[in-house]
Design a protein around this motif. Structure first.
Motif, PDB file in Angstrom:
ATOM      1  N   ASN A  85       0.786  -1.222   0.020  1.00  0.00           N
ATOM      2  CA  ASN A  85       0.180   0.007   0.011  1.00  0.00           C
ATOM      3  C   ASN A  85       0.884   1.268   0.035  1.00  0.00           C
ATOM      4  N   ILE A  86       1.842   1.343   0.611  1.00  0.00           N
ATOM      5  CA  ILE A  86       2.826   2.452   0.707  1.00  0.00           C
ATOM      6  C   ILE A  86       3.341   2.761  -0.621  1.00  0.00           C
ATOM      7  N   ALA A  87       3.971   1.428  -1.174  1.00  0.00           N
ATOM      8  CA  ALA A  87       4.680   1.584  -2.600  1.00  0.00           C
ATOM      9  C   ALA A  87       3.541   2.427  -3.394  1.00  0.00           C
ATOM     10  N   MET A  88       2.300   1.976  -3.284  1.00  0.00           N
ATOM     11  CA  MET A  88       1.233   2.697  -4.253  1.00  0.00           C
ATOM     12  C   MET A  88       1.295   4.097  -4.095  1.00  0.00           C
ATOM     13  N   GLU A  89       1.225   4.546  -2.954  1.00  0.00           N
ATOM     14  CA  GLU A  89       0.943   5.951  -2.525  1.00  0.00           C
ATOM     15  C   GLU A  89       2.092   6.878  -2.180  1.00  0.00           C
ATOM     16  N   THR A  90       3.249   6.312  -1.935  1.00  0.00           N
ATOM     17  CA  THR A  90       4.399   7.305  -1.374  1.00  0.00           C
ATOM     18  C   THR A  90       5.450   7.322  -2.447  1.00  0.00           C
ATOM     19  N   ILE A  91       6.096   8.577  -2.586  1.00  0.00           N
ATOM     20  CA  ILE A  91       7.399   8.488  -3.469  1.00  0.00           C
ATOM     21  C   ILE A  91       8.739   8.658  -2.044  1.00  0.00           C
ATOM     22  N   PHE A  92       9.450   7.688  -2.273  1.00  0.00           N
ATOM     23  CA  PHE A  92      10.450   7.411  -1.440  1.00  0.00           C
ATOM     24  C   PHE A  92      11.733   8.678  -1.622  1.00  0.00           C
ATOM     25  N   THR A  93      12.199   9.218  -0.547  1.00  0.00           N
ATOM     26  CA  THR A  93      13.533  10.084  -0.284  1.00  0.00           C
ATOM     27  C   THR A  93      14.483   9.023   0.005  1.00  0.00           C
ATOM     28  N   ASP A  94      15.653   9.763  -0.050  1.00  0.00           N
ATOM     29  CA  ASP A  94      16.886   9.306   0.441  1.00  0.00           C
ATOM     30  C   ASP A  94      16.912   8.795   1.602  1.00  0.00           C
ATOM     31  N   GLU A  95      16.418   9.445   2.655  1.00  0.00           N
ATOM     32  CA  GLU A  95      16.053   9.358   4.089  1.00  0.00           C
ATOM     33  C   GLU A  95      15.296   8.152   4.114  1.00  0.00           C
ATOM     34  N   ASP A  96      14.228   7.946   3.577  1.00  0.00           N
ATOM     35  CA  ASP A  96      13.327   6.723   3.608  1.00  0.00           C
ATOM     36  C   ASP A  96      14.183   5.510   3.240  1.00  0.00           C
ATOM     37  N   PHE A  97      14.933   5.605   2.308  1.00  0.00           N
ATOM     38  CA  PHE A  97      15.712   4.204   1.637  1.00  0.00           C
ATOM     39  C   PHE A  97      16.881   3.962   2.717  1.00  0.00           C
ATOM     40  N   LYS A  98      17.211   4.984   3.547  1.00  0.00           N
ATOM     41  CA  LYS A  98      18.262   4.732   4.657  1.00  0.00           C
ATOM     42  C   LYS A  98      17.542   3.864   5.792  1.00  0.00           C
ATOM     43  N   ARG A  99      16.226   4.675   6.158  1.00  0.00           N
ATOM     44  CA  ARG A  99      15.513   3.677   7.163  1.00  0.00           C
ATOM     45  C   ARG A  99      15.255   2.300   6.693  1.00  0.00           C
ATOM     46  N   ILE A 100      14.806   2.058   5.573  1.00  0.00           N
ATOM     47  CA  ILE A 100      14.627   0.869   4.841  1.00  0.00           C
ATOM     48  C   ILE A 100      15.574  -0.145   5.121  1.00  0.00           C
ATOM     49  N   ASP A 101      16.658   0.416   4.515  1.00  0.00           N
ATOM     50  CA  ASP A 101      17.900  -0.411   4.687  1.00  0.00           C
ATOM     51  C   ASP A 101      18.368  -0.898   6.124  1.00  0.00           C
ATOM     52  N   ALA A 102      18.325  -0.091   6.909  1.00  0.00           N
ATOM     53  CA  ALA A 102      18.293  -0.400   8.329  1.00  0.00           C
ATOM     54  C   ALA A 102      17.436  -1.299   8.869  1.00  0.00           C
ATOM     55  N   ALA A 103      16.261  -1.259   8.510  1.00  0.00           N
ATOM     56  CA  ALA A 103      15.273  -2.123   8.947  1.00  0.00           C
ATOM     57  C   ALA A 103      15.463  -3.732   8.343  1.00  0.00           C
ATOM     58  N   GLN A 104      16.177  -3.719   7.028  1.00  0.00           N
ATOM     59  CA  GLN A 104      16.250  -5.030   6.457  1.00  0.00           C
ATOM     60  C   GLN A 104      17.446  -5.565   7.089  1.00  0.00           C
ATOM     61  N   VAL A 105      18.351  -4.865   7.570  1.00  0.00           N
ATOM     62  CA  VAL A 105      19.642  -5.359   8.124  1.00  0.00           C
ATOM     63  C   VAL A 105      19.041  -5.978   9.557  1.00  0.00           C
ATOM     64  N   LYS A 106      18.286  -5.228  10.222  1.00  0.00           N
ATOM     65  CA  LYS A 106      17.612  -5.421  11.713  1.00  0.00           C
ATOM     66  C   LYS A 106      16.894  -6.729  11.398  1.00  0.00           C
ATOM     67  N   LYS A 107      16.376  -7.080  10.285  1.00  0.00           N
ATOM     68  CA  LYS A 107      15.553  -8.442  10.325  1.00  0.00           C
ATOM     69  C   LYS A 107      16.673  -9.644  10.164  1.00  0.00           C
ATOM     70  N   HIS A 108      17.888  -9.406   9.856  1.00  0.00           N
ATOM     71  CA  HIS A 108      18.707 -10.434   9.642  1.00  0.00           C
ATOM     72  C   HIS A 108      19.340 -10.766  11.041  1.00  0.00           C
ATOM     73  N   VAL A 109      19.502  -9.698  11.964  1.00  0.00           N
ATOM     74  CA  VAL A 109      20.138  -9.608  13.129  1.00  0.00           C
ATOM     75  C   VAL A 109      19.187 -10.141  14.300  1.00  0.00           C
ATOM     76  N   SER A 110      17.939  -9.783  14.159  1.00  0.00           N
ATOM     77  CA  SER A 110      16.869 -10.193  15.274  1.00  0.00           C
ATOM     78  C   SER A 110      17.034 -11.695  15.599  1.00  0.00           C
ATOM     79  N   GLY A 111      17.330 -12.073  16.735  1.00  0.00           N
ATOM     80  CA  GLY A 111      17.252 -13.586  17.125  1.00  0.00           C
ATOM     81  C   GLY A 111      18.647 -14.491  16.890  1.00  0.00           C
ATOM     82  N   VAL A 112      19.408 -13.588  16.183  1.00  0.00           N
ATOM     83  CA  VAL A 112      20.930 -14.292  15.956  1.00  0.00           C
ATOM     84  C   VAL A 112      21.836 -13.111  16.151  1.00  0.00           C
TER      85      VAL A 112
END
Length: 726
Positions: free
Chosen positions: A592-619
């Motif tokens: 839904n967000i991808a359909m309605e939002t234009i991402f900025t550089d700051e948004d992509f930085k937050r997304i990358d940080a969240a993706q890294v966090k997914k790998h780290v959580s639990g291990v």
């Protein structure tokens, strides 16, 4: 006008200077020199094998002043060309080079067209003169570069290119090789870096009957020229700037050291520029090929039965493997051929393993790449081989599987993973890196105890089948943009109120943390997490058995800890089911967000940080390691296969301890003092050993300068003295 002491007819340099300043006043002297040139040329034609210094000087003089007398010099260039055409192989080397320099000078003044001069220079390549060939090559490259400096004349470039391409097919090996060298140099200088040039080098150069031309073409596609230039660079240029600059502060200032410092400054400046420059990749040539499938098939067909040297065959295999991996080609005969070469004693076997990894991609069927995997497993990963051979084999399997996950069967993977507890560290680390790869890509192929603790990223993974393409219509991780960055004012007030109540316990001061992170404890190592998984699985099995037999109420009191573990395990299971539901919700939110939002550089930085966090959580895992796992380059690095972990026997403290222990019963090393009483004075000879060299150098100098006769006299006096003492 009478000129006294006129030496102009003999001093051509002075006459040349005067003519350039005032051509009309010295027309008579010019005509005189032109007549001399005609006469000298007739004499030279009678014996063209001898070097004629007079002709050399006169032709260079006329070329220098040609622009001053355009009408008189109209036919002069053609006369020089005729000499080189008629006597090209018989001319003296110095004479031929001088006439070529004369023509280049006339070309710079637009007396000759570049195409005519290029045609003549290629005819001169038949001559047995290496210095001349290098000179002509440099001129051709410079001339074409200068012509394309401001704007590119496409019509003229096309004519020149067609001529160069025709020279590639020339029967003369030297002309073909030089033509190829010029094309490659112009490509690297971004002058002729178009698709046409690359495909001509591929179609003509790589299949040339001349081995040198073929090797140069293959090197062009491998991009090794720059690396070789760096290796062959002079050691004098490779000066460490810092060491020299520091040394110069304390050393005596001399002219030689000043020159050295200047040179070092230039080298340091070059190094700084090289670091600031963006990296240049030479693999774009492989992208510009029109028909990579046909080119790879043709090259493999040529290489398979050929009797070329082993090094040339390796180059062919390297180019083919890069083409297969880069363009996802199908060349099924390549894999059985390379599997025959995969033996530990084979020359350059690590490079052959690298080619096998480069030639693997997701679209290669498992049954086609099976011979390669079987050859590596049977020939390398066996306990009869050394630990290094086994580690290299496991590394090669990992690199192949990183590009083609379905290349290995589930049974073979589980067998190779058993080396994770091998006695040699190099093998153990290679096996664990294979486990880590499949934890990130296809954990279901591993045994349960090797999958590690589940993370949010691992729950999102799906088992792929051959030909499956996962295309996402959303940006993974973009759901994090809905989370609030700051705590609201109400929450702040609540937090302050909780603190004022007396700080009864630490639990009142809460922080909003992601539920996925709080559910699973972060262990100290992967091994601990594996053991924890095994224990939890055993407890769950025991509980299921107890429930089936109805003995749940009759458990002894000693099993209370086990019951607690079972309850914890149940809770974890329930939460993991909720996690899967949460993941489905997050995907829907991200869509839904991808359909309605234009991402900025700051948004992509937050997304990358969240993706890294997914790998780290639990291990527990480093962020940099996860990023390296995700980035897979187009080419396989040889260091990835040769990366062998050596177990150090001792660390620094242990080695120092053993050194000090060995010195305990030894005498003190160094100068031994022979005095019985340590408080008595020393002799002058003993004192001299501790003195500064500047204080005693005059004495050492005097000894060195003694003649042989003086030494004889001194030795005789010494013997007489010794005799008297007795």
């Amino acid at each position: 006008m009478v000129r006294h002491n006129n030496q102009l007819p003999n001093n051509l340099t002075q006459l040349q200077n005067l003519i350039k300043r005032d051509p009309e006043s010295y027309k008579e002297e010019f005509n005189q020199q032109l007549a001399h040139f005609e006469t000298t040329l007739e004499i030279f034609n009678l014996n063209p094998t001898q070097y004629n210094k007079k002709l050399d000087e006169q032709s260079m003089f006329l070329a220098q002043v040609a622009q001053c007398y355009l009408e008189d010099m109209k036919f002069f260039p053609q006369k020089i060309i005729d000499i080189l055409k008629s006597h090209n192989t018989t001319l003296h080397n110095d004479m031929r080079l001088a006439l070529c320099k004369c023509l280049i000078l006339l070309r710079n003044k637009n007396f000759i067209t570049p195409f005519d001069l290029l045609e003549l220079f290629f005819n001169l390549l038949k001559c047995q003169d290496k210095h001349l060939r290098e000179f002509l090559k440099t001129h051709i490259i410079t001339d074409i570069k200068n012509m394309n400096m401001r704007h590119k004349d496409m019509k003229f470039n096309s004519t020149l290119q067609n001529f160069m391409f025709s020279m590639l097919r020339n029967s003369d090996a030297k002309a073909a090789k030089l033509s190829l060298d010029i094309l490659i140099e112009l490509y690297h200088k971004n002058i002729w870096n178009d698709q046409k040039t690359v495909n001509i080098i591929a179609d003509i150069g790589c299949f040339s009957k001349v081995t040198k031309v073929m090797v140069a073409s293959l090197k062009f596609f491998l991009g090794r020229d720059e690396a070789e230039k760096e290796e062959n660079s002079d050691s004098e240029d490779e000066v460490d700037p810092r060491d020299t600059m520091i040394a110069n502060k304390f050393n005596k200032k001399t002219r030689k050291r000043d020159k050295m410092v200047e040179k070092v400054k230039k080298v340091a400046k070059k190094l700084k520029k090289k670091k600031e420059k963006a990296p240049v990749f030479n693999f774009s040539a492989l992208h510009l090929l029109n028909n990579p499938q046909g080119f790879a098939e043709k090259l493999f067909k040529l290489m398979e039965p050929s009797n070329e040297r082993f090094e040339v065959k390796l180059m062919c295999l390297d180019v083919i493997s890069r083409l297969i991996g880069l363009h996802n080609l199908f060349l099924f005969n390549y894999y059985p051929f390379i599997a025959r070469l995969l033996l530990p004693h084979q020359r350059e076997v690590t490079r052959i393993l690298q080619f096998a990894a480069q030639a693997s991609h997701e679209l290669v069927p498992a049954e086609i790449i099976e011979p390669v995997m079987r050859a590596i497993a049977n020939n390398f990963i066996t306990e009869r081989n050394s630990a290094d051979v086994m580690a290299v084999g496991l590394n090669a399997v990992r690199e192949i599987c990183a590009r083609c996950p379905l290349a290995i069967t589930e049974d073979l993977l589980r067998d190779l993973v058993q080396y994770k507890n091998y006695k040699e560290k190099s093998v153990m680390m290679a096996a664990r890196s294979l486990i880590q790869l499949y934890r990130q890509s296809m954990p279901t192929l591993l045994h349960k105890k090797d999958r590690g603790r589940p993370t949010e990223a691992s729950l999102e993974l799906k088992t792929k089948k051959y030909g499956d393409m996962e295309i996402k219509d959303y940006v993974p991780g973009s759901e994090v943009l809905l989370e609030k960055k700051d705590i609201t004012e109400d929450e702040k007030k609540k937090k302050k109120g909780n603190k004022k109540k007396g700080n009864e316990s630490d639990s009142d001061d809460w922080v909003d943390v992601n539920s996925d992170e709080s559910e699973i404890d972060i262990s100290d190592s992967d091994e601990d997490s594996d053991d924890g998984e095994e224990e939890e699985e055993e407890v769950v099995e025991e509980e299921d058995n107890d429930e089936d037999t109805g003995n749940k109420d009759n458990q002894p009191k000693g099993n209370k800890a086990n019951i607690d573990n079972v309850n914890t395990r149940k809770t974890l299971k329930a939460k993991r089911k909720l996690n899967k539901e949460d993941i489905a919700e997050k995907v829907e939110t991200a869509r839904n967000i991808a359909m309605e939002t234009i991402f900025t550089d700051e948004d992509f930085k937050r997304i990358d940080a969240a993706q890294v966090k997914k790998h780290v959580s639990g291990v527990k895992r480093n962020k940099s390691f996860v990023e390296d796992e995700e980035e897979s380059g187009e080419l396989v690095q040889l260091s990835a296969i040769e990366n062998i972990h050596k177990k150090r026997k001792h660390d620094k403290n242990a080695r120092l301890e053993s050194v000090l222990k060995g010195r305990e019963e030894r005498d003190k090393f160094g100068y031994k003092d022979r005095r019985k009483n340590i408080h008595c004075s020393k002799t002058n000879r003993e004192k001299r050993k501790t003195k500064n060299y500047q204080m005693v150098k005059h004495k050492a100098k005097g000894k060195i300068k003694r003649s042989f006769k003086d030494k004889q006299i001194a030795f005789r006096n010494y013997l007489i003295k010794q005799k008297k003492m007795k």
